[in-house]
Design a protein around this motif. Structure first.
Motif, short mmCIF file in Angstrom:
data_model
loop_
_atom_site.label_atom_id
_atom_site.label_comp_id
_atom_site.label_asym_id
_atom_site.label_seq_id
_atom_site.Cartn_x
_atom_site.Cartn_y
_atom_site.Cartn_z
N GLY A 130 0.85 -1.20 0.00
CA GLY A 130 0.00 0.00 0.00
C GLY A 130 0.87 1.24 0.00
O GLY A 130 1.02 1.92 1.01
N ILE A 131 1.46 1.53 -1.16
CA ILE A 131 2.43 2.64 -1.20
C ILE A 131 1.76 3.99 -1.47
O ILE A 131 0.65 4.05 -2.00
CB ILE A 131 3.48 2.41 -2.32
N ASN A 132 2.46 5.05 -1.12
CA ASN A 132 2.10 6.39 -1.55
C ASN A 132 3.27 6.96 -2.33
O ASN A 132 4.42 6.63 -2.05
CB ASN A 132 1.81 7.29 -0.34
N VAL A 133 2.95 7.80 -3.32
CA VAL A 133 4.00 8.47 -4.09
C VAL A 133 4.02 9.91 -3.60
O VAL A 133 3.01 10.60 -3.66
CB VAL A 133 3.70 8.43 -5.61
N VAL A 134 5.17 10.34 -3.07
CA VAL A 134 5.23 11.68 -2.48
C VAL A 134 6.42 12.47 -3.02
O VAL A 134 7.49 11.91 -3.27
CB VAL A 134 5.29 11.62 -0.92
N ALA A 135 6.22 13.79 -3.15
CA ALA A 135 7.33 14.68 -3.54
C ALA A 135 8.29 14.75 -2.37
O ALA A 135 7.87 14.81 -1.21
CB ALA A 135 6.78 16.06 -3.86
N ALA A 136 9.59 14.71 -2.66
CA ALA A 136 10.57 14.67 -1.57
C ALA A 136 11.79 15.51 -1.90
O ALA A 136 11.92 16.05 -3.00
CB ALA A 136 10.99 13.22 -1.33
N ASN A 137 12.66 15.64 -0.90
CA ASN A 137 13.95 16.28 -1.14
C ASN A 137 15.02 15.57 -0.31
O ASN A 137 14.72 14.88 0.65
CB ASN A 137 13.91 17.78 -0.80
N SER A 187 14.66 23.02 -1.26
CA SER A 187 13.36 23.55 -1.68
C SER A 187 13.27 23.62 -3.21
O SER A 187 12.19 23.43 -3.77
CB SER A 187 13.06 24.89 -1.00
N THR A 188 14.40 23.88 -3.88
CA THR A 188 14.41 23.86 -5.35
C THR A 188 14.10 22.45 -5.86
O THR A 188 13.30 22.24 -6.78
CB THR A 188 15.79 24.29 -5.90
N GLN A 189 14.74 21.46 -5.24
CA GLN A 189 14.54 20.06 -5.63
C GLN A 189 13.06 19.69 -5.52
O GLN A 189 12.50 19.05 -6.41
CB GLN A 189 15.39 19.16 -4.71
N GLY A 214 10.08 19.31 -8.62
CA GLY A 214 9.62 17.92 -8.73
C GLY A 214 10.74 16.97 -9.16
O GLY A 214 10.51 16.03 -9.93
N LEU A 215 11.96 17.18 -8.63
CA LEU A 215 13.10 16.37 -9.07
C LEU A 215 13.21 15.05 -8.32
O LEU A 215 13.92 14.15 -8.76
CB LEU A 215 14.40 17.18 -8.90
N TYR A 236 15.52 12.95 -10.69
CA TYR A 236 15.91 13.52 -11.98
C TYR A 236 17.03 14.53 -11.70
O TYR A 236 16.83 15.49 -10.97
CB TYR A 236 14.69 14.18 -12.64
N HIS A 237 18.21 14.28 -12.27
CA HIS A 237 19.38 15.11 -11.96
C HIS A 237 19.63 16.20 -12.98
O HIS A 237 20.64 16.89 -12.89
CB HIS A 237 20.63 14.24 -11.89
N LYS A 238 18.75 16.30 -13.99
CA LYS A 238 18.98 17.20 -15.13
C LYS A 238 20.39 16.92 -15.70
O LYS A 238 20.76 15.75 -15.84
CB LYS A 238 18.75 18.64 -14.72
#
Ligand code: ATP
Ligand code: ZN
Ligand code: MG
Length: 266
Positions: free
Chosen positions: A163-170, A183-185, A189-190, A211-213
């Motif tokens: 039961g996973i969640n996908v979350v924005a992280a840094n 905060s930029t990361q 949405g990197l 995503y490292h650009k």
């Protein structure tokens, strides 16, 4: 079940054979779902200090980096040219250094990683296994891979019953500049994490997509087919945490797990 080392060192654990087999299954499952890879590497637990300095790890995460010390010819103990691997993908970029990639490349790499973690809750180890799939190529192709991989990984983990969640992280960048980087990361949405329960009420990231650009492409002189700087993205599984999450969900006895879950890991 967490098997601590005999001296009870926090964040260091032994792998019982039953779990090693499960981890083999995970490797196969990941390769099947996120390959085909042009190459797979098994990396050592140490890495050239210069590589880690080039990627900027010591400035960004001095609190996590471990170093190898030695006493050559019985002399004084001093830092060697090696540090402990902090992320499996750090081993991969130098392989493609100073090259122009004719087409996007997908490769995988596994390493025993070390991080000097401040806490030692279940699943927050100082030495752990990280299995990564990395894509290098033109920005558009890598972004497309990242998007496809985010959806694919969420789907695969759910098929495994988690039961996973996908979350924005840094990442935990160090210091005052680090707050800005983090905060930029996040705002760009990197980094996304797949979180799951690994112990009673304890939710952790069991995998992440980063995503490292053009960061690694620039540092290692990797070009894409149009002579632009290659972009990169990685999908990183924390194998120890995935095992904990699977055990939490399906129980310790793998033979009793749902057949569809076992077949994904066969
Ligand atoms: P966390 O936020 O939990 O510290 P992270 O963002 O530092 O995780 P990444 O750098 O994205 O983790 O590493 C990829 C994966 O490696 C994580 O999603 C996790 O599954 C695993 N991992 C990271 N740190 C640890 C650790 N200390 N012990 C066990 N697994 C870890
Ligand atoms: Zn990575
Ligand atoms: Mg961390």
């Amino acid at each position: 079940m967490t098997t601590s080392s005999t001296l009870g060192t926090p964040g260091v654990r032994l792998t019982p054979r039953s779990e090693a087999e499960l981890v083999d299954g995970l490797r196969r499952g990941i390769d099947r779902r996120f390959g085909p890879c042009v190459e797979h590497f098994v990396a050592p637990p140490v890495i050239d200090r210069r590589v880690v300095e080039l990627v900027g790890y010591p400035e960004s995460f001095p609190q996590l980096l471990g170093s190898v010390y030695g006493a050559p010819q019985g002399g004084p103990v001093a830092a060697t040219d090696l540090v402990l691997t902090a992320a499996a993908c750090h081993h991969l970029y130098p392989v493609f250094a100073d090259r122009a990639l004719a087409s996007p490349v997908v490769a995988s790499v596994e390493a025993a990683c070390y991080r000097g973690e401040a806490t030692s809750e279940t699943g927050r180890l100082r030495s752990f296994r990280m299995y990564e799939v990395v894509c290098l190529g033109p920005a558009g192709a890598v972004e497309e891979w990242r998007d496809r991989t985010l959806t694919g990984a969420a789907g695969w983990l759910r098929e495994l019953g988690l039961g996973i969640n996908v979350v924005a992280a840094n990442d935990p960048f160090f210091g005052r500049t680090g707050v800005l980087l983090a905060s930029t990361q996040r705002s760009q949405g990197l980094k996304s994490e797949f979180t799951a329960e690994v112990d009673d009420g304890l939710v952790q990231a069991i995998a992440s997509v980063n995503y490292h650009k053009e960061h690694f492409g620039e540092v290692f002189g990797i070009a894409d087919a149009d002579a632009g700087t290659a972009h990169s993205s990685c999908l990183a599984f924390g194998l120890d945490r995935v095992v904990l999450a699977l055990r939490r969900r399906h129980g310790d006895d793998v033979s009793g797990w749902p057949p569809e879950v076992r077949s994904l890991l066969s």
